[in-house]
Design a protein around this motif. Structure first.
Motif, mmCIF file in Angstrom:
data_model
loop_
_atom_site.group_PDB
_atom_site.id
_atom_site.type_symbol
_atom_site.label_atom_id
_atom_site.label_comp_id
_atom_site.label_asym_id
_atom_site.label_seq_id
_atom_site.Cartn_x
_atom_site.Cartn_y
_atom_site.Cartn_z
ATOM 1 N N HIS A 265 0.842 -1.188 0.000
ATOM 2 C CA HIS A 265 0.000 0.000 0.000
ATOM 3 C C HIS A 265 0.883 1.247 0.000
ATOM 4 O O HIS A 265 1.966 1.260 0.586
ATOM 5 N N CYS A 266 0.423 2.307 -0.633
ATOM 6 C CA CYS A 266 1.200 3.548 -0.693
ATOM 7 C C CYS A 266 1.135 4.319 0.615
ATOM 8 O O CYS A 266 1.857 5.310 0.788
ATOM 9 N N LYS A 267 0.278 3.891 1.554
ATOM 10 C CA LYS A 267 0.186 4.531 2.862
ATOM 11 C C LYS A 267 0.640 3.541 3.932
ATOM 12 O O LYS A 267 0.978 2.400 3.646
ATOM 13 N N ASP A 268 0.636 4.002 5.189
ATOM 14 C CA ASP A 268 1.232 3.203 6.253
ATOM 15 C C ASP A 268 0.235 2.273 6.953
ATOM 16 O O ASP A 268 0.475 1.855 8.089
ATOM 17 N N LYS A 269 -0.872 1.946 6.327
ATOM 18 C CA LYS A 269 -1.828 1.036 6.952
ATOM 19 C C LYS A 269 -2.240 -0.041 5.952
ATOM 20 O O LYS A 269 -2.198 0.153 4.732
ATOM 21 N N ASP A 270 -2.625 -1.208 6.481
ATOM 22 C CA ASP A 270 -3.079 -2.316 5.637
ATOM 23 C C ASP A 270 -4.499 -2.037 5.156
ATOM 24 O O ASP A 270 -5.322 -1.464 5.883
ATOM 25 N N ILE A 271 -4.780 -2.459 3.918
ATOM 26 C CA ILE A 271 -6.138 -2.315 3.394
ATOM 27 C C ILE A 271 -6.563 -3.628 2.730
ATOM 28 O O ILE A 271 -5.751 -4.321 2.118
ATOM 29 N N PRO A 272 -7.858 -3.979 2.857
ATOM 30 C CA PRO A 272 -8.370 -5.150 2.130
ATOM 31 C C PRO A 272 -8.714 -4.763 0.693
ATOM 32 O O PRO A 272 -9.259 -3.678 0.439
ATOM 33 N N VAL A 273 -8.385 -5.617 -0.256
ATOM 34 C CA VAL A 273 -8.686 -5.364 -1.667
ATOM 35 C C VAL A 273 -9.208 -6.649 -2.294
ATOM 36 O O VAL A 273 -9.002 -7.743 -1.778
ATOM 37 N N ASN A 274 -9.875 -6.490 -3.426
ATOM 38 C CA ASN A 274 -10.373 -7.646 -4.172
ATOM 39 C C ASN A 274 -9.648 -7.704 -5.521
ATOM 40 O O ASN A 274 -10.044 -7.021 -6.469
ATOM 41 N N PRO A 275 -8.587 -8.516 -5.625
ATOM 42 C CA PRO A 275 -7.808 -8.555 -6.872
ATOM 43 C C PRO A 275 -8.398 -9.492 -7.930
ATOM 44 O O PRO A 275 -7.825 -9.617 -9.012
ATOM 45 N N VAL A 276 -9.534 -10.138 -7.621
ATOM 46 C CA VAL A 276 -10.091 -11.114 -8.569
ATOM 47 C C VAL A 276 -11.424 -10.631 -9.147
ATOM 48 O O VAL A 276 -12.152 -11.412 -9.778
ATOM 49 N N ARG A 277 -11.762 -9.375 -8.978
ATOM 50 C CA ARG A 277 -13.053 -8.844 -9.441
ATOM 51 C C ARG A 277 -13.122 -8.904 -10.973
ATOM 52 O O ARG A 277 -12.197 -8.515 -11.682
ATOM 53 N N GLN A 278 -14.246 -9.405 -11.452
ATOM 54 C CA GLN A 278 -14.488 -9.479 -12.894
ATOM 55 C C GLN A 278 -15.266 -8.244 -13.356
ATOM 56 O O GLN A 278 -16.058 -7.673 -12.604
ATOM 57 N N LYS A 279 -15.044 -7.854 -14.608
ATOM 58 C CA LYS A 279 -15.780 -6.722 -15.157
ATOM 59 C C LYS A 279 -17.193 -7.156 -15.539
ATOM 60 O O LYS A 279 -17.376 -8.190 -16.191
ATOM 61 N N ALA A 280 -18.153 -6.378 -15.101
ATOM 62 C CA ALA A 280 -19.545 -6.689 -15.455
ATOM 63 C C ALA A 280 -19.769 -6.401 -16.937
ATOM 64 O O ALA A 280 -19.456 -5.317 -17.424
#
Length: 621
Positions: free
Chosen positions: A540-555
């Protein structure tokens, strides 16, 4: 061969100063091999024949000590047998150096003609002096255009004085060489084009073994080999008496337990290989098959008057790491050995030959505490396990603290940095944040605008430092470090500044999802990679962890513009080596290591479990 015609010599040096290249030249010029044979043994790519391990060839370093034997005939017609031991140059493999010093009667100290004595030079030379071995100094790479041979010879002299060498040791012989080009000279202007001066220096300056054939047998085991046909093979030096094939012997272990056994096969070293013999004289190095149990540091003695030799002393580990069974969602898909029993058995096997390693059960039945000399020492073990088909998760490396007189102390290391002068302030600022204390600052002679800086730094401060140093110096810094001593704790050290991106859904990474996360930071995964919940997929570009969804499909819709996906922005994945990931992770993260993948993940994969662990941690504080 008579004792007075035997020479046992160890080759020692800082990493990448040319030890193994020199040994290869001695093998070739001894006349025991044709060039084509050496080339074939080295893999057909003009690699170094003594670096036989695949990892050694890939990394260009020596990891395991090895010995060979060459025959040399002097101009007077006298034949000598020279047993040569090639040792590692990296500080993390110092255990290999310490145990083979007992096999030698002298050492060849190789020093780069430009770099001069480096941190590991001090370490290996100190070990040689502790064992009473006088050095022959070979100033290698003397054909470099920036060579400064006279200055380097003076620096070696000063180093020996600092190490407390006596007058005899200070009167060391000097040989100038280019191992790569295959020549050595006692005078740079002599024009000699072979390695004869090195052979002559060994014959003249390394003493013959001092022992008595009439005394009861004593042989010290310093290395273990293994054969599918005869099992364990004990390699060592005969310090007293004479050892024979089919002889009954007493094996004395480190605890003093005596075991009566019989020698099945006996070998002497010849070139790179071994040949069977009926007996080995006192002072020679040999290999013994048929003994079980037998271990490094054991004494093979006469059964009538068994007497143990002094046990090999090895410095204690300074770093520890938790190994645990891989319990991730993808566990078992990639490796053959995945259970705690199999991992423990592999660690026990490693302990038989890796004298500087320690392993003990962990907090649970599926965890093991493994300790070693440094990050590379443990990283090489993990890399070998990965290639053998093991799956394992490991936690963040931690230094081993000790208490002296009620004061908690930590390991301190000497950090040596060569960098451009314009980067000096950046380097010193970076090291100051990590509780480092500058010991020396000198301009490198023979170079333009380069400085040599030495720091005394806590081992904790080295985690993640290498990458930041390279960034601060535009990749121009040369960095080495070695363990110095234990000292009082030096306070807190900055941890990783950036947070990480944690996958919330399992599946395959899509370009669409990475495009949406483009501004969030850097990625450790590429489109098409399989990920799972709780895996660390980016920084992450900031100093905290973030949840992300790297498997999202395009509708998808009924109307779609041609070329719409061509504008998707996907940053190239940042590929990290195994050791880099070990430096990168924090206390709440693990590195998952399998034969084909190295992933980073959270200890608790589900976000609810991570929050619960954080609340518990805050409550305990």
């Amino acid at each position: 061969m008579e004792i007075q015609h035997i020479r046992n010599v160890a080759i020692i040096a800082h990493v990448d100063h040319g030890k193994t290249t020199l040994v290869d030249q001695l093998l070739y010029q001894s006349g025991m091999f044709r060039s084509a044979e050496l080339d074939k043994l080295a893999g057909g790519q003009h690699n170094l024949v003594m670096d036989s391990d695949p990892l050694e060839r890939e990394r260009g370093i020596t990891i395991l000590s090895k010995n060979c034997a060459v025959n040399y005939t002097t101009p007077d017609g006298e034949e000598y047998k020279i047993n040569i031991v090639d040792t590692p140059g990296h500080a993390d493999f110092g255990g290999e150096v310490e145990r083979v010093m007992k096999m030698a009667d002298g050492v060849i100290l190789i020093v780069d003609s430009f770099e001069g004595p480096m941190p590991q030079t001090r370490f290996v030379l100190g070990k040689a002096l502790e064992n009473g071995l006088n050095p022959i100094v070979v100033i290698n790479k003397a054909d470099r255009p920036d060579a400064r041979c006279d200055d380097v010879a003076d620096e070696v002299f000063e180093l020996l004085i600092q190490l407390g060498a006596d007058d005899e040791t200070l009167d060391f012989p000097i040989v100038y060489a280019s191992a790569k080009e295959g020549w050595a000279r006692t005078d740079l202007d002599s024009g000699n084009d072979n390695m004869k001066p090195v052979f002559d220096a060994i014959i003249e300056n390394v003493p013959a073994p001092a022992c008595d054939e009439k005394t009861p047998l004593q042989m010290l085991v310093t290395t273990l080999d293994y054969s599918e046909y005869v099992g364990k093979i004990a390699v060592g030096r005969v310090f007293a008496g004479r050892i024979e094939k089919a002889q009954k012997v007493t094996v004395i272990d480190k605890q003093g337990k005596h075991t009566l056994q019989k020698i099945v096969d006996l070998y002497e070293f010849e070139g790179l290989g071994k040949r069977p013999v009926d007996w080995i004289e006192c002072g020679d190095i040999c290999a013994v098959a048929g003994l079980e149990p037998v271990d490094i540091g054991n004494t093979i003695a006469c059964p009538d008057k068994p007497s143990p030799l002094p046990i090999i002393s090895v410095d204690e580990p300074t770093m520890t790491m938790t190994f645990r069974v891989n319990d991730g969602p993808l566990a078992g898909r990639d490796g053959k050995y995945v259970t705690g029993r199999q991992i423990w058995a592999r660690l026990q096997k490693e302990l038989q030959t890796n004298v500087a390693l320690r392993a003990e059960p962990g907090a649970t039945g599926e965890q093991f505490k493994v300790s070693g000399r440094g990050l590379m020492h443990l990283g090489i073990l993990l890399e070998n396990m990965r290639r053998e088909g093991y799956e394992v998760c490991v936690g963040k490396p931690e230094v081993i603290f000790k208490e002296f007189d009620g004061v908690r102390q930590e390991p301190l290391e000497i950090l040596s940095i060569d960098c451009p002068m314009e980067c000096q302030s950046s380097v010193m600022s970076l090291l100051g944040d990590r509780r480092a204390e500058m010991q020396d600052l000198t301009a490198k002679s023979g170079t333009d605008n380069f400085v040599h800086i030495e720091f005394l730094i806590p081992s904790r401060g080295l985690f993640g430092l290498h990458a930041r140093l390279l960034n601060a110096t535009q990749g121009r810094a040369v960095v080495h470090h070695r363990f110095e001593r234990y000292g009082p704790m030096r306070g807190s050290i900055p941890q990783r500044q950036a947070g990480v991106m944690i996958a919330t859904d399992p599946g395959q990474v899509t370009p669409y999802s990475l495009d949406n996360l483009f501004d969030r930071g850097f990625f450790f995964v590429s489109p098409g990679d399989t990920v799972y919940e709780g895996q660390v997929v980016g920084e992450h570009c900031k100093d905290k962890d973030i949840p992300v969804n790297p498997v999202r499909q395009k509708a998808l819709t009924n109307v779609r513009a041609a070329g719409k996906d061509d504008s998707a922005k996907v940053k190239p994945a940042r590929k990290m080596s195994l050791e880099a990931t070990l430096e990168y992770i924090q206390d709440d993260e693990l590195v998952e290591i399998t034969p084909n993948f190295v992933r980073m993940r959270k200890v608790y994969l589900k976000e609810a479990d991570r929050r619960r662990a954080d609340r518990k941690k805050q409550t305990e504080k």
